[in-house]
Design a protein around this motif. Sequence first.
Motif, PDB file in Angstrom:
ATOM      1  N   GLY A 153      67.536  18.678  37.078  1.00  0.00           N
ATOM      2  CA  GLY A 153      67.638  17.567  38.163  1.00  0.00           C
ATOM      3  C   GLY A 153      68.555  16.493  38.376  1.00  0.00           C
ATOM      4  N   LEU A 154      70.276  16.143  37.477  1.00  0.00           N
ATOM      5  CA  LEU A 154      70.602  15.186  37.873  1.00  0.00           C
ATOM      6  C   LEU A 154      72.162  15.571  37.813  1.00  0.00           C
ATOM      7  CD1 LEU A 154      70.133  12.436  36.569  1.00  0.00           C
ATOM      8  CD2 LEU A 154      67.890  14.437  35.334  1.00  0.00           C
ATOM      9  N   GLU A 155      72.206  15.420  39.225  1.00  0.00           N
ATOM     10  CA  GLU A 155      73.208  15.967  40.119  1.00  0.00           C
ATOM     11  C   GLU A 155      75.276  15.702  39.595  1.00  0.00           C
ATOM     12  OE1 GLU A 155      71.015  14.654  44.298  1.00  0.00           O
ATOM     13  OE2 GLU A 155      72.991  13.719  43.460  1.00  0.00           O
ATOM     14  N   HIS A 156      74.890  14.642  38.285  1.00  0.00           N
ATOM     15  CA  HIS A 156      76.131  14.812  38.421  1.00  0.00           C
ATOM     16  C   HIS A 156      76.549  15.318  36.760  1.00  0.00           C
ATOM     17  CE1 HIS A 156      73.351  11.678  36.350  1.00  0.00           C
ATOM     18  NE2 HIS A 156      74.285  11.096  36.027  1.00  0.00           N
ATOM     19  N   PHE A 157      75.394  15.977  35.726  1.00  0.00           N
ATOM     20  CA  PHE A 157      75.405  16.860  34.825  1.00  0.00           C
ATOM     21  C   PHE A 157      76.393  18.239  34.819  1.00  0.00           C
ATOM     22  CE2 PHE A 157      71.746  14.747  31.937  1.00  0.00           C
ATOM     23  CZ  PHE A 157      72.264  13.907  32.237  1.00  0.00           C
ATOM     24  N   ASP A 158      77.325  18.056  34.354  1.00  0.00           N
ATOM     25  CA  ASP A 158      77.588  19.572  34.373  1.00  0.00           C
ATOM     26  C   ASP A 158      77.969  20.232  33.159  1.00  0.00           C
ATOM     27  OD1 ASP A 158      78.402  19.773  37.189  1.00  0.00           O
ATOM     28  OD2 ASP A 158      79.696  18.004  36.045  1.00  0.00           O
ATOM     29  N   TRP A 159      78.081  19.437  31.937  1.00  0.00           N
ATOM     30  CA  TRP A 159      77.292  19.922  30.660  1.00  0.00           C
ATOM     31  C   TRP A 159      76.838  19.501  29.578  1.00  0.00           C
ATOM     32  CZ3 TRP A 159      76.936  20.488  25.561  1.00  0.00           C
ATOM     33  CH2 TRP A 159      76.278  20.999  24.605  1.00  0.00           C
ATOM     34  N   THR A 160      75.343  19.831  29.590  1.00  0.00           N
ATOM     35  CA  THR A 160      73.989  19.387  28.698  1.00  0.00           C
ATOM     36  C   THR A 160      73.383  19.875  27.253  1.00  0.00           C
ATOM     37  OG1 THR A 160      73.639  18.593  31.004  1.00  0.00           O
ATOM     38  CG2 THR A 160      72.004  18.543  29.526  1.00  0.00           C
ATOM     39  N   GLY A 161      73.500  19.369  26.468  1.00  0.00           N
ATOM     40  CA  GLY A 161      73.028  20.418  25.367  1.00  0.00           C
ATOM     41  C   GLY A 161      73.365  19.211  23.944  1.00  0.00           C
ATOM     42  N   PHE A 162      72.431  19.900  23.361  1.00  0.00           N
ATOM     43  CA  PHE A 162      72.945  19.377  21.618  1.00  0.00           C
ATOM     44  C   PHE A 162      73.239  20.094  20.456  1.00  0.00           C
ATOM     45  CE2 PHE A 162      68.665  16.335  22.524  1.00  0.00           C
ATOM     46  CZ  PHE A 162      67.825  17.208  23.467  1.00  0.00           C
ATOM     47  N   TYR A 163      73.558  18.711  19.827  1.00  0.00           N
ATOM     48  CA  TYR A 163      74.233  18.862  18.619  1.00  0.00           C
ATOM     49  C   TYR A 163      72.990  18.712  17.047  1.00  0.00           C
ATOM     50  CZ  TYR A 163      78.853  20.619  20.772  1.00  0.00           C
ATOM     51  OH  TYR A 163      79.481  21.372  21.168  1.00  0.00           O
ATOM     52  N   ARG A 164      73.044  19.688  16.532  1.00  0.00           N
ATOM     53  CA  ARG A 164      71.918  19.405  15.301  1.00  0.00           C
ATOM     54  C   ARG A 164      72.203  18.783  14.163  1.00  0.00           C
ATOM     55  NH1 ARG A 164      69.759  23.946  13.948  1.00  0.00           N
ATOM     56  NH2 ARG A 164      72.020  24.904  15.282  1.00  0.00           N
ATOM     57  N   VAL A 165      72.209  18.445  13.240  1.00  0.00           N
ATOM     58  CA  VAL A 165      72.699  17.874  11.571  1.00  0.00           C
ATOM     59  C   VAL A 165      72.334  18.588  11.054  1.00  0.00           C
ATOM     60  CG1 VAL A 165      72.793  16.476   9.954  1.00  0.00           C
ATOM     61  CG2 VAL A 165      72.531  15.171  12.735  1.00  0.00           C
ATOM     62  N   VAL A 166      72.739  19.933  10.621  1.00  0.00           N
ATOM     63  CA  VAL A 166      72.738  21.137   9.496  1.00  0.00           C
ATOM     64  C   VAL A 166      72.854  20.842   8.419  1.00  0.00           C
ATOM     65  CG1 VAL A 166      72.609  22.286  11.637  1.00  0.00           C
ATOM     66  CG2 VAL A 166      74.746  22.184  10.672  1.00  0.00           C
ATOM     67  N   ALA A 167      74.069  19.911   8.113  1.00  0.00           N
ATOM     68  CA  ALA A 167      74.113  19.049   6.360  1.00  0.00           C
ATOM     69  C   ALA A 167      74.839  17.505   6.953  1.00  0.00           C
ATOM     70  CB  ALA A 167      75.225  20.511   6.116  1.00  0.00           C
ATOM     71  N   PRO A 168      74.975  17.520   6.257  1.00  0.00           N
ATOM     72  CA  PRO A 168      75.642  15.871   6.160  1.00  0.00           C
ATOM     73  C   PRO A 168      77.123  16.399   6.388  1.00  0.00           C
ATOM     74  CG  PRO A 168      74.893  16.778   3.399  1.00  0.00           C
ATOM     75  CD  PRO A 168      74.277  17.828   4.426  1.00  0.00           C
ATOM     76  N   GLY A 169      76.949  15.494   7.359  1.00  0.00           N
ATOM     77  CA  GLY A 169      78.186  15.473   8.099  1.00  0.00           C
ATOM     78  C   GLY A 169      78.584  16.157   8.911  1.00  0.00           C
ATOM     79  N   VAL A 170      77.750  17.257   9.379  1.00  0.00           N
ATOM     80  CA  VAL A 170      77.694  18.542   9.801  1.00  0.00           C
ATOM     81  C   VAL A 170      76.876  18.640  11.845  1.00  0.00           C
ATOM     82  CG1 VAL A 170      78.119  21.049   9.779  1.00  0.00           C
ATOM     83  CG2 VAL A 170      78.789  19.537   8.461  1.00  0.00           C
ATOM     84  N   LEU A 171      77.271  18.436  12.168  1.00  0.00           N
ATOM     85  CA  LEU A 171      76.623  19.166  13.507  1.00  0.00           C
ATOM     86  C   LEU A 171      76.980  20.282  14.475  1.00  0.00           C
ATOM     87  CD1 LEU A 171      77.957  16.040  15.656  1.00  0.00           C
ATOM     88  CD2 LEU A 171      75.619  16.164  14.692  1.00  0.00           C
ATOM     89  N   LYS A 172      75.930  20.919  14.419  1.00  0.00           N
ATOM     90  CA  LYS A 172      75.803  22.166  15.106  1.00  0.00           C
ATOM     91  C   LYS A 172      75.523  22.590  16.078  1.00  0.00           C
ATOM     92  CE  LYS A 172      77.052  25.512  12.043  1.00  0.00           C
ATOM     93  NZ  LYS A 172      78.204  26.281  12.504  1.00  0.00           N
ATOM     94  N   ILE A 173      75.594  23.888  17.271  1.00  0.00           N
ATOM     95  CA  ILE A 173      75.168  23.320  18.345  1.00  0.00           C
ATOM     96  C   ILE A 173      73.705  23.633  18.512  1.00  0.00           C
ATOM     97  CG2 ILE A 173      76.123  25.976  19.310  1.00  0.00           C
ATOM     98  CD1 ILE A 173      76.838  24.204  21.924  1.00  0.00           C
ATOM     99  N   GLY A 174      73.132  23.301  19.939  1.00  0.00           N
ATOM    100  CA  GLY A 174      71.725  23.807  19.974  1.00  0.00           C
ATOM    101  C   GLY A 174      71.511  23.973  21.195  1.00  0.00           C
ATOM    102  N   PRO A 175      70.341  24.102  22.004  1.00  0.00           N
ATOM    103  CA  PRO A 175      70.055  24.515  23.065  1.00  0.00           C
ATOM    104  C   PRO A 175      71.022  23.534  24.340  1.00  0.00           C
ATOM    105  CG  PRO A 175      68.024  23.271  21.856  1.00  0.00           C
ATOM    106  CD  PRO A 175      69.180  23.105  20.945  1.00  0.00           C
ATOM    107  N   TYR A 176      71.985  24.554  24.886  1.00  0.00           N
ATOM    108  CA  TYR A 176      72.737  23.859  26.450  1.00  0.00           C
ATOM    109  C   TYR A 176      72.936  25.393  26.857  1.00  0.00           C
ATOM    110  CZ  TYR A 176      76.314  27.037  24.881  1.00  0.00           C
ATOM    111  OH  TYR A 176      76.997  28.182  25.052  1.00  0.00           O
TER     112      TYR A 176
END
Length: 160
Positions: free
Chosen positions: A38-61
């Motif tokens: 829906g947004l013309e200027h979005f070329d990558w859109t995604g979540f990173y989840r906190v899966v452990a203290p201090g660690v982000l892991k990719i989510g839906p994108y």
Amino acid sequence: MSKASQYAQVLDRLQPLLEGETDAIAMMATIVCELHQGLEHFDWTGFYRVVAPGVLKIGPYQGGHGCLTIPFERGVCGQCAREAKTQIVPDVSLVPHHIACSSTTRSEIVVPVFDSAGRVRAVLDVDSDTPAAFDAVDRQYLEEICGWLNRSLPNPAFPC
Ligand code: SME
């Protein structure tokens, strides 16, 4: 169509789709799908989840493959998670700690996702191939949408 009008249309689509939904992954997948389309200027859109203290892991994108794991010490996503506040980067080439998942990325916004206790449980990362693509309008709408997720993040024992 103005950026605000694009966001208004996306919210109009998202609200009935997410009505009553409390599963974090289902909500994240639906949010990135509609935002990316829906947004013309979005070329990558995604979540990173906190899966452990201090660690982000990719989510839906949506978009090309993104890096799978980001420690809080790295990247704009890590900075967002550490500082618990939205990051707007008008020119990623000027940010030494930026992690480039695509050589075409020129600007970025990263928004924190809080649970009901106010803990950072994920970040929403959006990249654009357009320089300085993101502003207060993006911050306003993306923070609103990320706020919907706190109902899906009740238990810190089960990170999403
Ligand atoms: N640019 C992000 C990394 C994620 S890829 O862009 C999908 C960062 O600097 O944290």
